[in-house]
Enzyme design. Structure first.
Site, PDB file in Angstrom:
ATOM      1  N   CYS A   1      -2.796  -1.032  23.174  1.00  0.00           N
ATOM      2  CA  CYS A   1      -3.179  -0.572  21.930  1.00  0.00           C
ATOM      3  C   CYS A   1      -3.015  -1.817  20.697  1.00  0.00           C
ATOM      4  O   CYS A   1      -1.752  -2.273  20.661  1.00  0.00           O
ATOM      5  CB  CYS A   1      -2.312   0.562  21.423  1.00  0.00           C
ATOM      6  SG  CYS A   1      -2.539   1.375  19.784  1.00  0.00           S
TER       7      CYS A   1
ATOM      8  N   CYS B   1      -2.259  -1.432   6.249  1.00  0.00           N
ATOM      9  CA  CYS B   1      -3.697  -0.690   6.230  1.00  0.00           C
ATOM     10  C   CYS B   1      -4.118  -0.343   4.732  1.00  0.00           C
ATOM     11  O   CYS B   1      -3.065   0.022   3.994  1.00  0.00           O
ATOM     12  CB  CYS B   1      -3.541   0.164   6.925  1.00  0.00           C
ATOM     13  SG  CYS B   1      -5.148   1.234   7.350  1.00  0.00           S
TER      14      CYS B   1
ATOM     15  N   CYS C   1       0.674   8.668   8.235  1.00  0.00           N
ATOM     16  CA  CYS C   1       0.602   7.433   8.936  1.00  0.00           C
ATOM     17  C   CYS C   1       1.586   6.317   8.602  1.00  0.00           C
ATOM     18  O   CYS C   1       1.532   6.266   7.390  1.00  0.00           O
ATOM     19  CB  CYS C   1      -0.607   7.063   9.290  1.00  0.00           C
ATOM     20  SG  CYS C   1      -0.858   5.298  10.048  1.00  0.00           S
TER      21      CYS C   1
ATOM     22  N   CYS D   1       2.080   4.042  15.579  1.00  0.00           N
ATOM     23  CA  CYS D   1       1.986   2.836  15.033  1.00  0.00           C
ATOM     24  C   CYS D   1       2.551   2.483  13.751  1.00  0.00           C
ATOM     25  O   CYS D   1       2.605   3.490  12.910  1.00  0.00           O
ATOM     26  CB  CYS D   1       0.280   2.613  15.021  1.00  0.00           C
ATOM     27  SG  CYS D   1      -0.644   3.279  13.473  1.00  0.00           S
TER      28      CYS D   1
HETATM   29  N1  SAH Z   1      -7.314   3.240  11.314  1.00  0.00           N
HETATM   30  C1  SAH Z   1      -7.679   3.932  12.459  1.00  0.00           C
HETATM   31  C2  SAH Z   1      -6.988   3.238  13.468  1.00  0.00           C
HETATM   32  C3  SAH Z   1      -5.533   3.541  13.429  1.00  0.00           C
HETATM   33  S1  SAH Z   1      -4.514   4.629  14.019  1.00  0.00           S
HETATM   34  C4  SAH Z   1      -8.161   5.330  12.649  1.00  0.00           C
HETATM   35  O1  SAH Z   1      -7.641   5.880  11.668  1.00  0.00           O
HETATM   36  O2  SAH Z   1      -8.652   5.821  13.255  1.00  0.00           O
HETATM   37  C5  SAH Z   1      -4.974   5.333  15.616  1.00  0.00           C
HETATM   38  C6  SAH Z   1      -4.953   6.859  15.697  1.00  0.00           C
HETATM   39  O3  SAH Z   1      -3.651   7.344  15.186  1.00  0.00           O
HETATM   40  C7  SAH Z   1      -5.633   7.459  14.310  1.00  0.00           C
HETATM   41  O4  SAH Z   1      -6.330   8.496  14.778  1.00  0.00           O
HETATM   42  C8  SAH Z   1      -4.539   7.852  13.415  1.00  0.00           C
HETATM   43  O5  SAH Z   1      -4.841   9.019  12.440  1.00  0.00           O
HETATM   44  C9  SAH Z   1      -3.495   8.271  14.463  1.00  0.00           C
HETATM   45  N2  SAH Z   1      -2.201   8.577  13.759  1.00  0.00           N
HETATM   46  C10 SAH Z   1      -1.293   7.719  12.870  1.00  0.00           C
HETATM   47  N3  SAH Z   1      -0.265   8.233  12.550  1.00  0.00           N
HETATM   48  C11 SAH Z   1       0.139   9.092  13.341  1.00  0.00           C
HETATM   49  C12 SAH Z   1       1.142  10.028  13.602  1.00  0.00           C
HETATM   50  N4  SAH Z   1       2.167  10.101  13.011  1.00  0.00           N
HETATM   51  N5  SAH Z   1       1.245  11.023  14.834  1.00  0.00           N
HETATM   52  C13 SAH Z   1      -0.026  10.816  15.485  1.00  0.00           C
HETATM   53  N6  SAH Z   1      -1.160  10.327  15.391  1.00  0.00           N
HETATM   54  C14 SAH Z   1      -1.189   9.411  14.404  1.00  0.00           C
END
Ligand code: SAH
Length: 434
Positions: free
Chosen positions: A166, A173, A180, A415
């Site tokens: 990953c 961001c 997130c 992340c």
């Molecule tokens: N910016 C991109 C990629 C980053 S994160 C995107 O939004 O797709 C990858 C995935 O993890 C995204 O679907 C995001 O919404 C999710 N994500 C972020 N924080 C999270 C959390 N606390 N629990 C579960 N998924 C999460």
């Protein structure tokens, strides 16, 4: 009365779609928790819409690295240094196949020029700050410091039959999603193509050295195992760093020695939903797997959960995702983090199924994932029963849906969590010494 606890009535237009579906008994009438930031503030424009950062405030990029260049550009550079073209291939093999940038190991290069070549092609990119390994050794999280002090993460995961990395695409961001960990600190800068690729090369080195547990040993002609699956699901919004991310993808799929020789199908680009960029991606002719972080099928909730929804609405991103499928023939993934009493209602599963089925059958699959929770907050994962019902309703409507497992909870697998902790620590230290 807490307005978050009010029973939610789906907006009229949307409720019509689900009228015929069975009632879900006790599970149906659950509260509607609304998203809100905790411990930080979402900035807004004068028009009340959330402020999003598309341009990075810090523009300085690391010095150009071999991985930033095409093979032709590498050749031009060695010729400029007064060396024959084939030296570029040797340097490329050292980096992508031998996973090394150290001149002592490049014994096929002229001794007197090794240092100079390594300096010219391999400026330092990622230095390891921390590495966390789960007890079973199958998940490893790396925290990297970049040349300017910015911190990013990558997570390496062994699954039966594949090894997934990953990767991050930006430092921080600018999309500000309130659930997130990365969304809360804002965007520092875009990562360079080489910084994105170096995460893969460093992971491959770690695997070759036996870090991920020896499932298959190198030697006797067998190559060491390596990353064969990449997901752009680390820090950052890949489509907001479009050019550098696409160059990284091109180099991931380019055959050796130009690149890593990976299969495009093993690469997943995940986006929050930048509709114009999704359409551009479809035109690239690189059949990567495309994933859309939808998280809500109704604009009312998605506006708050995914602030970029204020620019591109659910229908617009779903149209763009469908266009991606039409153009590439690749089935699209919909990511859906299930958040307790916020987006996990039965009517939302039905509405999601309807919105996907309206566009066609078999073009999409849904990947619900339990939210990686923040203890003691509204950001809690759905219960097992609710999760099951959500998945079942989608499947019953003919939308292929599989629950994704969460990996690495014990090492702050989500992340941005590690960077956030490291930043807190650094801030605390700075505070203590000031
Ligand atoms: N910016 C991109 C990629 C980053 S994160 C995107 O939004 O797709 C990858 C995935 O993890 C995204 O679907 C995001 O919404 C999710 N994500 C972020 N924080 C999270 C959390 N606390 N629990 C579960 N998924 C999460």
């Amino acid at each position: 009365m807490d307005p978050n606890k009010l029973n939610h009535t789906p907006p009229t237009g949307e409720s019509k779609l689900i009228k015929t579906r069975p009632n879900t008994g006790g599970l149906a009438r659950r509260p509607q928790v609304r998203p809100k930031t905790e411990g930080w503030t979402q900035l807004t424009n004068p028009d009340g819409r959330p402020t999003l950062q598309f341009a990075s405030p810090r523009v300085k990029q690391p010095a150009t690295h071999l991985a930033d260049m095409t093979l032709e550009e590498r050749e031009a550079k060695v010729v400029e240094m007064g060396l024959p073209k084939f030296r570029a291939k040797q340097l490329s093999v050292h980096y992508f196949e031998h996973r090394t940038t150290s001149p002592e190991e490049m014994t096929d290069l002229p001794k007197g020029r090794r240092e100079e070549l390594a300096e010219a092609f391999f400026p330092p990119l990622l230095s390891e700050v921390k590495k966390l390994v789960t007890d079973d050794g199958n998940t490893v999280k790396f925290l990297w410091r970049l040349f300017d002090g910015a911190l990013v993460e990558s997570v390496l995961m062994r699954y039966p039959g594949r090894i997934t990395l990953c990767v991050s695409s930006q430092c921080g961001c600018g999309m500000n999603c309130p659930f997130c960990a990365t969304g809360q600190a804002g965007l520092t800068r875009n990562m360079s193509t080489a910084e994105i690729l170096d995460q893969v090369v460093q992971a491959n080195r770690f695997i070759a050295e036996g870090g991920l547990g020896h499932k298959r040993r190198a030697g006797n002609g067998a190559e060491p195992e390596r990353v064969n699956n990449i997901v752009f699901m680390g820090m950052g919004e890949p489509l907001a760093n479009y050019k550098r991310v696409m160059n990284a993808v091109r180099r991931m799929v380019a055959p050796s020695p130009e690149g890593l020789g990976m299969s495009a199908r093993g690469i997943t680009v995940s986006t929050v939903g930048l509709a114009p960029a999704i359409r551009k991606l479809a035109d690239e002719d690189i059949p990567v797997t495309f994933a859309l972080s939808l998280h809500a099928p109704d604009d009312k909730l998605r506006d708050e959960l995914i602030p970029v929804n204020s620019r591109w609405k659910v229908d617009e991103v779903l149209d763009a995702a469908y266009a991606y499928y039409e153009k590439t023939g690749r089935r699209v993934s919909i990511e859906y983090a299930l958040i307790k009493d916020m987006n996990d209602h039965a009517w939302r599963a039905d509405l999601l199924a309807d919105r996907l089925n309206q566009r066609g059958r078999g073009w999409v699959h849904v990947n619900p994932i339990p939210l990686n929770p923040t203890p003691g907050s509204i950001w809690t994962s759905s219960t097992k029963e609710v999760t099951r019902e959500f998945v079942d309703r989608l499947n019953a409507a003919g939308v292929v849906t599989t629950l994704r497992d969460t990996r690495g909870k014990e090492i702050d697998g989500a992340c941005g969590q590690l960077v956030a902790t490291e930043q807190d620590r650094a801030d605390a230290e700075a505070f203590a010494t000031s």
